[in-house]
Each structure stands twice: as structure tokens, then as C-alpha cells.
Design a protein around this motif. Structure first.
Motif, PDB file in Angstrom:
ATOM      1  N   GLU A 362     -26.493  30.827 138.085  1.00  0.00           N
ATOM      2  CA  GLU A 362     -27.134  31.384 139.284  1.00  0.00           C
ATOM      3  C   GLU A 362     -26.509  30.796 140.543  1.00  0.00           C
ATOM      4  N   HIS A 363     -26.231  29.489 140.532  1.00  0.00           N
ATOM      5  CA  HIS A 363     -25.574  28.853 141.693  1.00  0.00           C
ATOM      6  C   HIS A 363     -24.156  29.408 141.874  1.00  0.00           C
ATOM      7  N   ILE A 364     -23.463  29.624 140.761  1.00  0.00           N
ATOM      8  CA  ILE A 364     -22.092  30.142 140.837  1.00  0.00           C
ATOM      9  C   ILE A 364     -22.091  31.568 141.387  1.00  0.00           C
ATOM     10  N   LEU A 365     -23.028  32.384 140.936  1.00  0.00           N
ATOM     11  CA  LEU A 365     -23.127  33.750 141.469  1.00  0.00           C
ATOM     12  C   LEU A 365     -23.525  33.720 142.939  1.00  0.00           C
ATOM     13  N   ASP A 366     -24.354  32.751 143.308  1.00  0.00           N
ATOM     14  CA  ASP A 366     -24.720  32.582 144.718  1.00  0.00           C
ATOM     15  C   ASP A 366     -23.502  32.174 145.531  1.00  0.00           C
ATOM     16  N   LEU A 367     -22.643  31.337 144.941  1.00  0.00           N
ATOM     17  CA  LEU A 367     -21.393  30.943 145.603  1.00  0.00           C
ATOM     18  C   LEU A 367     -20.538  32.175 145.892  1.00  0.00           C
ATOM     19  N   GLN A 368     -20.402  33.050 144.903  1.00  0.00           N
ATOM     20  CA  GLN A 368     -19.618  34.270 145.078  1.00  0.00           C
ATOM     21  C   GLN A 368     -20.256  35.197 146.109  1.00  0.00           C
ATOM     22  N   LYS A 384     -24.369  25.322 150.765  1.00  0.00           N
ATOM     23  CA  LYS A 384     -25.554  25.261 149.892  1.00  0.00           C
ATOM     24  C   LYS A 384     -25.201  25.439 148.421  1.00  0.00           C
ATOM     25  N   PRO A 385     -24.564  26.554 148.039  1.00  0.00           N
ATOM     26  CA  PRO A 385     -24.188  26.662 146.620  1.00  0.00           C
ATOM     27  C   PRO A 385     -23.152  25.628 146.202  1.00  0.00           C
ATOM     28  N   VAL A 386     -22.287  25.217 147.132  1.00  0.00           N
ATOM     29  CA  VAL A 386     -21.275  24.201 146.797  1.00  0.00           C
ATOM     30  C   VAL A 386     -21.954  22.908 146.358  1.00  0.00           C
ATOM     31  N   LEU A 387     -22.902  22.412 147.168  1.00  0.00           N
ATOM     32  CA  LEU A 387     -23.596  21.170 146.825  1.00  0.00           C
ATOM     33  C   LEU A 387     -24.436  21.337 145.565  1.00  0.00           C
ATOM     34  N   ALA A 388     -25.077  22.510 145.417  1.00  0.00           N
ATOM     35  CA  ALA A 388     -25.892  22.756 144.215  1.00  0.00           C
ATOM     36  C   ALA A 388     -25.022  22.712 142.960  1.00  0.00           C
ATOM     37  N   PRO A 427      -9.950  20.310 136.994  1.00  0.00           N
ATOM     38  CA  PRO A 427      -9.914  21.596 136.251  1.00  0.00           C
ATOM     39  C   PRO A 427     -11.190  22.415 136.400  1.00  0.00           C
ATOM     40  N   LEU A 428     -12.358  21.781 136.278  1.00  0.00           N
ATOM     41  CA  LEU A 428     -13.609  22.534 136.365  1.00  0.00           C
ATOM     42  C   LEU A 428     -13.848  23.024 137.792  1.00  0.00           C
ATOM     43  N   ILE A 429     -13.604  22.152 138.782  1.00  0.00           N
ATOM     44  CA  ILE A 429     -13.815  22.526 140.187  1.00  0.00           C
ATOM     45  C   ILE A 429     -12.878  23.668 140.569  1.00  0.00           C
ATOM     46  N   SER A 430     -11.637  23.582 140.151  1.00  0.00           N
ATOM     47  CA  SER A 430     -10.667  24.640 140.467  1.00  0.00           C
ATOM     48  C   SER A 430     -11.039  25.959 139.791  1.00  0.00           C
ATOM     49  N   THR A 431     -11.629  25.877 138.612  1.00  0.00           N
ATOM     50  CA  THR A 431     -12.022  27.090 137.889  1.00  0.00           C
ATOM     51  C   THR A 431     -13.195  27.777 138.568  1.00  0.00           C
ATOM     52  N   ILE A 432     -14.139  26.973 139.031  1.00  0.00           N
ATOM     53  CA  ILE A 432     -15.338  27.536 139.664  1.00  0.00           C
ATOM     54  C   ILE A 432     -15.036  28.072 141.049  1.00  0.00           C
ATOM     55  N   PHE A 433     -14.308  27.280 141.840  1.00  0.00           N
ATOM     56  CA  PHE A 433     -14.118  27.634 143.245  1.00  0.00           C
ATOM     57  C   PHE A 433     -12.886  28.515 143.441  1.00  0.00           C
ATOM     58  N   GLU A 435     -12.325  33.122 144.159  1.00  0.00           N
ATOM     59  CA  GLU A 435     -13.029  34.381 144.375  1.00  0.00           C
ATOM     60  C   GLU A 435     -12.870  35.260 143.145  1.00  0.00           C
ATOM     61  N   ALA A 436     -14.010  35.681 142.566  1.00  0.00           N
ATOM     62  CA  ALA A 436     -13.978  36.443 141.318  1.00  0.00           C
ATOM     63  C   ALA A 436     -13.714  37.924 141.543  1.00  0.00           C
ATOM     64  N   ARG A 437     -14.182  38.441 142.688  1.00  0.00           N
ATOM     65  CA  ARG A 437     -14.072  39.872 143.005  1.00  0.00           C
ATOM     66  C   ARG A 437     -14.665  40.716 141.868  1.00  0.00           C
ATOM     67  N   ASP A 438     -13.879  41.619 141.262  1.00  0.00           N
ATOM     68  CA  ASP A 438     -14.428  42.511 140.240  1.00  0.00           C
ATOM     69  C   ASP A 438     -14.129  42.022 138.826  1.00  0.00           C
ATOM     70  N   LYS A 439     -13.795  40.730 138.680  1.00  0.00           N
ATOM     71  CA  LYS A 439     -13.519  40.158 137.356  1.00  0.00           C
ATOM     72  C   LYS A 439     -14.561  39.096 137.015  1.00  0.00           C
ATOM     73  N   LEU A 440     -15.810  39.426 137.257  1.00  0.00           N
ATOM     74  CA  LEU A 440     -16.891  38.452 137.097  1.00  0.00           C
ATOM     75  C   LEU A 440     -17.038  37.976 135.659  1.00  0.00           C
ATOM     76  N   VAL A 441     -16.938  38.881 134.695  1.00  0.00           N
ATOM     77  CA  VAL A 441     -17.142  38.501 133.297  1.00  0.00           C
ATOM     78  C   VAL A 441     -16.059  37.524 132.855  1.00  0.00           C
ATOM     79  N   THR A 442     -14.803  37.848 133.163  1.00  0.00           N
ATOM     80  CA  THR A 442     -13.695  36.953 132.806  1.00  0.00           C
ATOM     81  C   THR A 442     -13.840  35.609 133.509  1.00  0.00           C
ATOM     82  N   TYR A 443     -14.182  35.659 134.780  1.00  0.00           N
ATOM     83  CA  TYR A 443     -14.368  34.445 135.596  1.00  0.00           C
ATOM     84  C   TYR A 443     -15.430  33.526 134.981  1.00  0.00           C
ATOM     85  N   LEU A 444     -16.599  34.082 134.649  1.00  0.00           N
ATOM     86  CA  LEU A 444     -17.674  33.277 134.074  1.00  0.00           C
ATOM     87  C   LEU A 444     -17.326  32.793 132.674  1.00  0.00           C
TER      88      LEU A 444
END
Length: 948
Positions: A362-368, A384-388, A427-433, A435-444
């Protein structure tokens, strides 16, 4: 006392001991079958094959050529059919909720063998009722007629839409079934109807020998028809799990279904001649306990289990069950269990919506959702989503030190928006941060894979992550390429609905250890000691699963499950728990919310007022006696005095110096001064995403500093400001304001500041203030600008504690300008500050002090040693009254008028200041609280003092 499962085992061995492998035992669920196998194993004295023990659902599945498809697949298939027939273009995310309701309705009508074509026929005309529904009873016709007549009285747009959909639901149902049959797939109700309508044609695999149906209570029509067929044609047996307490009392809803079956010819012979009375004739200890808050129940049960173990260290935990009416209590309960309980069997699925990974997503989707782009195209992440995300328990352990350091930097620098370079390489921070755009499933999916490989993840967290990954993969398999490009809000909405219906199944040894289960899992199982939590209305009986497209009137007329039936089912489960148990403890929450919720279950009320049982009732609470408010006084002991010495000069230097705001704080409240300037209890600043009243002054100060400082440097022609300079200065307002905002929110020079929300308005307010200041300055010009935001220090000799000492003072003057011999010491104010004061002595009066006058005179004292003999110090205040109402900017004595020369007042001011400092360092004057409690309202330390 023998358990129900033990009785079945003994009965089977007695009647069919020589042919156990030929016997088929069918239960309402799988759990009872496991316990029956265990009971048989304990009773047999030689190796033998086990009977075929199976749930009714699995028994049906063995007889049909189709397989039950998963819920997401079924809903998506129904979505395609629905859109095709209804000719709508509704997205899958919006259809999903309604699709689940429709699937449940289809499942119900099939299990209850309803003629769905008749059900979905438009009944708005009376003749259709007469011609089409001759098979219905008169009272059923009346119910249906009453519904449709009431429906037609006021035809609104919504009702017309409902009728339009209703008329086409039969076609949706038919097309949906055809589509599934072509793929050899089905939903559960389809299989039930197929078996019930083809009883004479089916071979019924694995049921050629004796068949026993055990532990059933509320049968749907398909179950009833199948069981009736076996009783009549196959000489099957029926073993009921019942008690005379509710069977023989027509007022007890727990026996509703059993009484109905006992009155039917096919079932009547299966009921025992001597109905057991376990509830009334066996001694029981029943306790009803009210506990504040839901989590409090788990804590109390954990404590009670600890007490039972202390009394009997060899206690057989298999005979104890903890029943959770509220699934959310599972983890609080697990964390509350005593150390002596090593083996636990959880017989319930845990909702994925409560899992930590769900909050992270939910925080990651809020980030996007909150991603912005500056005019240069850089991605901006909201703090806000970054700190969460950074402080989430699944992320922080990956590199706790570096990630927490990054989070603290974001807060200390007041970074409202961050760019990629502000983050750390990980690695994890770079993966999360990104922009997913229209590739949300692959991104998550990639994020979940990185988390899955994390060394810090526990076994259960890995299980959560794996389950989420499976759901995402299934989602991607089902949707078309076009569907996968759904926008973020649609995906978020759909994913939230998907997770809300998913459960994480727990694996364990079901026959070992403490049994933790949901209400429905208790069917046919008996325990000596039972704890039931959340015995509140809305939890027991459950209020879930009642949404339907089929109105209540029609459900009742067609015999479909409704509110009344669900309450009867839960009443049966409630009294079943009591039947054979020797000790039962019920817990309910005594504290609700604004909408209520603290009411105990109606079943507890019935038990207390109708049963005649001796019930121990208690309400747990902790009574807090309010003490008289304790005054906080900090005496100046050696440690406090040592801390104060840092403000005194020692060997020509001081560690710290006192500012005018520090002394003003001391005048407001001695204790507040102690917390802030002696004990160093700093208030942790949160991130300000908008410029508020508190930070508006800071931005204005910096904007004016930038405006004049940059102008003088770039002009390179001295410090004199003339009237013809103001045209150029006004052109710089925007740039100076933006630079001030950039500094306030720590936005680097190479990035464009992104204004949004309240900051757009705040910038205009700042520019208005700046424009008004320039207007005053233009009228005053020409003048020499001596400095902006200049820092000054003063070593002030003071007689302290019968000895001479030197106190270090400091201050930053907002602006100094000079015209002729007059040097103005200017203080910018954005608040309601007044520049009129009564007399110097009152500037040090705690109740009547004027903070602005106190501060500007303090600046005069600091500047006094810097000025030349001919210079005259003129204190000035640029407040709202001066800027927008035309008042004079000079400090004004109410009796003597404008202060044109601060030096005339400095001697008296200095004496009072020395007296104040003498008091501050006096060992006999403690740090105590202010008498003016209105000052405590917005104090950072009011929680310590219990004020405000």
C-alpha cells in the motif's frame, strides 16, 4: 465425557469393524475427518485399512467431470460474459466486487436447486406471477408479489437500471455456465447441482459400501437431496450432533434446522430415540468476562493459559481450544501465549489484508500515486510514502543503520520531495524507488522477489510474500495485455479487493498442541476447556457475507440462505461449543467506538437469562485514581548548575550563548527554559510539506536576505539603496521567494522547486510581504544597507552569586540600514506582534512583557559596541500593521512616544537584564512552571507537565 468423534468411531467399529475399508464417512468439513482417524487408531488393536473419510465437498467433487476453478479466474470469466451481454465497458477493477456478489448468488441458487430462469423473470406484472409460478406456495407468491409491487411504485433511474440488469441475469448465468463447461471447469454450486440432478445416473465412486453422514446441521437443498437419496436407496446412516436443550425447545434458534429435519419422513428415523442432554446434565464452569479493547482479550487468555499450565505442567493442550470470532486477534493471541505452550495448531486462514507485506505494498502504491515530475523531467518522490517505506519492518532490517540515517536526514533537512540522488545505493531501495508506469505487476513482482531473498525475513513473512507473489502471477496470467495497462488507481482498487478475500492457510500438526480456530472450524469437534474471544455483536454471530443481488424477500420465498438462517447456524455452533465442554470462558470487548460495538453477543444474553446455568460474570478494568496535579519544580543542584555554566565565559570563551528567544522562553516559563536550554530536550521537528504560520517568518527572513544580498553583490556598486533601485528589486521578488522556499525544503540549486497545494498560496503571501517592505523602503530611500541576518555577540559582566561573572549573549539582527547617523535595527514579523510598550521594566514582567520590544532592545544592546560614537540606534519593527495598515515602523514608548534613540533606554534595560540573568543563575531560584496555563497549550513539553 466422550467426544462426538469418539462416539462415531466406536459406532463404526461396532457395526462395521470387520469391513472398515468398505465404509465411507462423510463430514461437513475435512477437520473432523482427521480427528476420526485419530480416534479409530486409538481404538483398533491390530493393523487395518482406514475407512474412506471425506468431506461432503470432496465427495461431490469425486462424482463430477469438472474441476473447481479459482475465484479470480471465475470472476474474470464472469466479467467477460457480463460485459458482453450487458454491453458495458466497465473495468475489471470496478466489476470485481459486484462479480463476487454475483458468483455467490449463482453458487447459492445452484446449491439450493432454484429454478434460476423463474427467479430472474421480470415479475412486475401480476399475470406473470399467476402463469409462471404455480408450483409456489401461496405465501411464497405473496412475498414475491409484494416485493415487485413495492418496487414498481416509484420507478427511479436506479430502479430501472436494476430491472434492466435483473432481466438479463439469467442469460449471464447460462452463458457463464456454458463457458465453464467447455473448459471442464465449475464453481462449487455447479458441481452440487449436477450431482443432485443426476442421482440416478451417477455411479458414485468410492461409496459402494456402507455410507455414514455425520455431524450435519444446516443442509442446502442439494445436500439434502443427495443425503436423502443415499438414505432411501443406499441404506446409508445419519449421525446427528445435537442436544435436547435446543432441539426440544421451539424457541431456541439453534435447533431450527434439526427440528425441521426431524419432521421429515426420510430423516425422522435417523434421529436417536433418547436425545442426549449434555448441556443440562453435565457439570460446567461457565465464565463471561468483559475486557477493555479487543487486544486485551488476547492478553487475558494468554495469562489464563499460563495459570492453567502452572497448576498442571502436564496439561494436555489438545483438549483446549481458543476460538476466535474475530480473525484479527490471531497475532495478538500468538504473541500473548505463555512460554510453556510449544505446540500450536492454527485451524484458520489468516487474512492477507492484515499481513505486514500488504501495508508495504500500500505504501509502495502510494509512492507511485504521489510521484511528480519537475519541469526538467526528474522524478520527485513525496516524503510521506518514502519515510513509511524506509521505516517499514520488512525494509528497515535490510540495512538498518544506513536506511535510518537516510530517514533522519530527510526529516532534518525538511525534504518534502526527493530525487533519486537523495536516496542510498541499495538493491531493495533501487528496486522500489523507480516509476512503474503501466508495468505495475512486473514492478511489484520484482520487489517481492527481492524481499523473499532477504536474510532478515522470518518464515511466516516469507510465506506472506510468496502468497502475494502467487496472486500477482495469477492476476497477470488472466488479464489481457490491454487489461494489464490499467491505470494505478484501478490497479490499486482491484488489488485491495483481491487481498481482502484471500487467506493464508497455516500448516501444522492438527492433532497436537493447543487448538486455535475460527468459529466455523469448531463443527463436530469437542474440547474440555474452551476460550471464545470477541463474543460481541457483529462478530458472534458474524455479520459478513450478506451482500447479494437477490433481495431478502425473494431469497426467503425461494428458500435461499438469509439473515435468519445464518443466525440459526451461529446459534447452533455456539451451543455445540458448550455441549461436552467442562469449562467455557467467553470474552467480549467492553469498549466500542463512536458507532458502538461494546455490546455482548445476543447468545451470551440468552445464556445468562434463559439457560438457568450458574454463570460467573466479571468485567476487568483498572481504576485509575486521579492524583492532585503535581507541580514540577527542578531545583538547581550541582548537576544543573554545572550545565548552566556553559553560558558563562571561562578562559575568555563560552561554550554557548543566550539568545533573546532563550531569555524570552525563561520569562514565559522557567521549566520550559530548563527542558530546552539546560536539559537539552529538543523537540523533534517533523517535515513541513507546506509553509505554515510557524515557518512563514523563516521564509520571509531568508527571502529578504536573498533579495538584498544578491542584488548588492550582482550590482557591485556599493551598499547604498536608492529609489531607482526598486524597479529592479521588484523584478527579483519571484526569484528570491523561490530561493527561500528552496532553502526551507532543502531543494538543491540544480533543481526547480515544484509548487503545489498550500505552497502556491504561501508564495504569494511571502511576495505580498516582500512587496510591502519594498514599498516602505522606497519611501525611506536612499539608505545604506549595513547587513541582513547579521550575527552579533556580547560578553556581559554580571554579578552572580556574590561573584563577578561574564555571561555570553548572542543574536541575529534581521536587517541593519543607515541613513545619515540613524542606524535602524529592523525586526521582520509576520504575526500579531505589537511594537508599543509601557516601560522598560515591564519588558521583564512575565505577564505584561512585550516580546518584540524586548527583542529589539536586546539587538540594540548587542550592536552598541559596534556602532561609531555619532551613530544613533533606532529600533524598528516591520509587522503586519506597519506593512499593510500604514502604522509607523518605529518602536514606541506609550508615554514617551517613538524610540528614536535606543541608547537612551539601554542603561535601564541592561540593569533589568542583569537582574534577570542573576535570577537565572541563582541556586535558590528553581525552574518551575508558569502560572499562566494558556501558554502551555502549544508548548512542546506539555505532555511532561500534564498541561495544555
Amino acid at each position: 465425557m466422550k467426544r462426538f468423534i469418539q462416539e462415531i468411531a466406536e459406532d463404526i467399529l461396532q457395526k462395521h469393524g470387520a469391513h472398515l475399508p468398505d465404509v465411507t464417512v462423510i463430514f461437513p468439513n475435512r477437520r473432523a475427518g482427521l480427528f476420526l482417524r485419530e480416534s479409530l487408531r486409538e481404538l483398533v488393536d491390530k493393523p487395518t485399512w482406514s475407512p474412506n473419510i471425506i468431506s461432503f465437498q470432496d465427495f461431490i467433487a469425486q462424482q463430477v467431470p469438472t474441476q473447481v476453478a479459482d475465484k479470480l479466474f471465475l470472476t474474470h470469466q464472469l466479467f467477460d460474459v457480463y460485459n458482453k451481454i450487458m454491453k458495458t465497458k466497465e473495468g475489471f477493477d470496478r466489476f470485481y466486487y459486484w462479480g463476487q456478489m454475483l458468483l455467490k448468488d449463482f453458487d447459492d441458487v445452484d446449491k439450493y436447486l432454484v429454478n434460476i430462469e423463474n427467479l430472474y423473470t421480470n415479475l412486475s406484472r401480476q399475470k406473470q406471477l399467476d402463469l409462471t409460478f404455480d408450483f409456489l406456495m401461496p405465501e411464497q407468491k405473496e412475498i414475491i408479489q409484494r416485493f415487485w409491487q413495492g418496487f414498481d411504485q416509484t420507478k427511479s433511474e436506479q430502479k430501472e437500471r436494476f430491472e434492466f440488469v435483473w432481466d438479463r441475469l439469467f442469460k449471464v448465468y447460462t452463458e457463464f455456465q456454458n463457458r465453464l463447461k467447455k473448459q471442464n471447469l465449475a464453481y462449487e454450486g455447479m458441481q452440487y447441482r449436477y450431482v443432485a440432478e443426476n442421482l440416478d445416473r451417477l455411479a458414485f465412486k468410492k461409496s459402494s459400501g456402507p455410507v455414514i453422514f455425520a455431524g450435519f446441521n444446516a443442509l442446502n437443498l442439494a445436500e439434502e437431496k443427495v443425503i436423502s437419496f443415499f438414505l432411501e436407496r443406499k441404506n446409508a446412516e445419519m449421525i446427528w450432533d445435537l442436544d435436547g436443550y435446543y432441539l426440544e425447545d421451539d424457541n431456541q434458534e439453534a435447533g431450527t434446522f434439526l427440528r425441521e429435519y426431524r419432521n421429515k419422513n426420510i430423516f425422522a428415523p435417523t434421529f436417536p430415540q433418547d436425545v442426549p442432554h449434555f448441556l443440562k446434565h453435565n457439570p460446567k464452569e461457565i465464565e463471561v468476562v468483559g475486557v477493555p479493547q479487543y487486544v486485551g482479550q488476547a492478553k487475558v487468555v494468554g495469562q489464563r493459559l499460563g495459570e492453567l499450565l502452572a497448576e498442571d505442567p502436564h496439561l494436555d493442550l489438545r483438549k483446549i481450544a481458543v476460538v476466535l470470532a474475530d480473525e484479527a486477534l490471531l497475532f495478538p493471541l500468538l504473541h500473548s501465549l505463555p512460554n510453556g505452550i510449544e505446540a500450536i495448531n492454527v485451524t484458520m486462514g489468516f487474512p492477507l489484508a492484515y499481513a505486514p507485506i500488504n501495508s508495504l505494498i500500500e505504501h509502495i502504491l502510494d509512492l507511485q500515486r504521489t510521484i511528480r515530475h519537475d519541469p526538467d523531467g526528474n522524478i520527485l518522490y513525496s516524503f510521506k510514502p518514502v519515510l513509511a517505506i524506509l521505516r517499514h519492518p520488512l525494509v528497515l532490517p535490510f540495512d538498518a543503520e544506513e536506511i535510518e540515517k537516510l530517514a533522519e536526514t530527510i526529516e532534518s533537512d525538511n525534504k518534502v520531495f526527493l530525487v533519486q540522488s537523495d536516496l542510498i545505493e541499495h538493491p531493495l531501495i533501487s528496486t522500489i524507488f523507480q516509476e512503474a508506469r503501466d508495468k505495475l505487476v512486473t514492478y511489484l513482482s520484482i520487489i517481492l522477489l527481492v524481499l523473499h531473498g532477504g536474510k532478515e525475513s522470518t518464515e511466516i513473512e516469507i510465506e506472506y510474500i510468496h502468497h502475494f507473489y502467487q496472486i500477482l502471477n495469477r492476476y497477470e496470467e488472466l488479464l489481457s495485455d490491454e487489461d494489464k495497462k490499467t491505470d494505478l488507481s484501478s490497479f490499486s482498487r482491484l488489488f485491495k479487493q483481491l487481498i481482502s478475500t484471500e487467506r493464508l492457510p497455516f500448516s501444522g500438526e492438527p492433532l497436537n498442541g493447543l487448538q486455535i480456530m475460527g468459529v466455523l472450524e469448531t463443527r463436530n469437534l469437542d474440547f474440555d476447556h474452551v476460550f471464545v474471544l470477541s463474543m460481541n455483536e457483529n462478530f458472534f454471530p458474524s455479520q459478513g457475507g450478506k451482500h447479494s443481488f437477490i433481495p431478502y424477500n425473494l431469497r426467503k420465498a425461494y428458500g435461499l440462505p438469509n439473515f435468519d438462517q445464518q443466525d440459526a447456524i451461529y446459534a447452533y455452533l455456539f451451543y455445540r461449543l458448550l455441549q461436552r465442554a467442562s469449562s467455557i470462558e467467553f470474552y467480549y470487548n467492553t469498549e466500542g467506538n463512536d458507532m458502538g460495538g461494546e455490546e455482548m453477543s445476543r447468545f451470551l444474553q440468552q445464556l445468562i437469562h434463559e439457560s438457568g446455568f450458574e454463570i460467573d460474570q466479571r468485567v476487568l478494568s483498572s481504576f485509575a485514581e486521579l492524583e492532585e496535579r503535581r507541580e514540577i519544580v527542578i531545583e538547581k543542584d550541582e548537576e544543573v548548575l554545572e550545565s548552566l555554566k556553559r553560558y558563562l565565559l571561562n578562559n575568555g570563551r563560552s561554550y554557548r550563548r543566550l539568545s533573546p528567544s532563550a531569555l524570552s522562553t525563561y520569562l514565559d516559563c522557567r521549566l520550559r527554559f530548563y527542558y530546552r536550554y539546560v536539559a537539552d530536550l529538543y523537540e523533534k521537528d517533523g517535515i513541513d510539506e507546506d509553509v505554515d504560520a510557524r515557518s512563514l517568518g523563516n521564509v520571509l527572513h531568508y527571502a529578504m536576505e536573498v533579495l538584498y544580498d544578491d542584488y548588492i553583490k550582482e550590482r557591485n556598486s556599493g551598499i547604498t539603496i536608492r529609489k531607482n533601485d526598486f524597479k529592479s528589486l521588484r523584478l527579483r521578488l519571484e526569484r528570491a521567494a523561490v530561493k527561500a522556499f528552496r532553502q526551507q525544503f532543502s531543494v538543491a540549486e540544480d533543481r526547480i522547486f515544484y509548487f503545489e497545494g498550500k505552497n502556491i498560496i504561501a508564495k504569494e503571501i511571502i511576495k505580498d510581504f516582500m512587496s510591502s517592505i519594498l514599498k516602505l523602503d522606497e519611501n525611506y530611500a536612499p539608505f545604506d544597507l549595513i547587513g541582513v541576518e547579521k550575527k552579533y555577540e556580547l560578553d556581559l559582566p554580571v554579578h552572580l552569586n556574590n561573584a563577578e561573572a561574564v555571561v555570553g549573549l548572542r543574536g541575529t539582527i534581521d536587517r541593519l540600514d543607515k541613513k545619515g547617523n540613524n542606524v535602524r535595527l529592523i525586526d521582520y514579523k509576520t504575526g500579531q506582534d505589537k511594537h508599543n510598550f509601557d516601560e522598560i521594566a515591564l519588558l521583564f514582567d512575565r505577564k505584561k512583557k512585550n516580546k518584540v520590544a524586548f527583542q529589539t532592545m536586546y539587538y540594540a544592546l548587542l550592536y552598541q559596541k559596534e556602532k561609531t560614537p555619532e551613530e544613533v540606534m533606532v529600533p524598528a519593527v516591520f509587522n503586519k500593521d506597519a506593512l499593510f495598515l500604514g502604522e509607523d515602523v518605529l518602536l514606541a514608548h506609550k508615554k514617551l512616544g517613538e524610540v528614536n534613540n535606543a541608547e537612551l533606554f539601554l542603561s535601564e534595560y541592561t540593569e533589568h537584564l542583569k537582574e534577570l540573568l542573576a535570577e537565572l543563575f541563582d541556586p535558590d531560584v528553581p525552574f518551575d512552571q508558569t502560572d499562566e496555563e494558556q501558554k502551555c497549550k502549544f508548548c512542546a513539553y506539555n505532555n511532561i507537565c500534564a498541561r495544555g
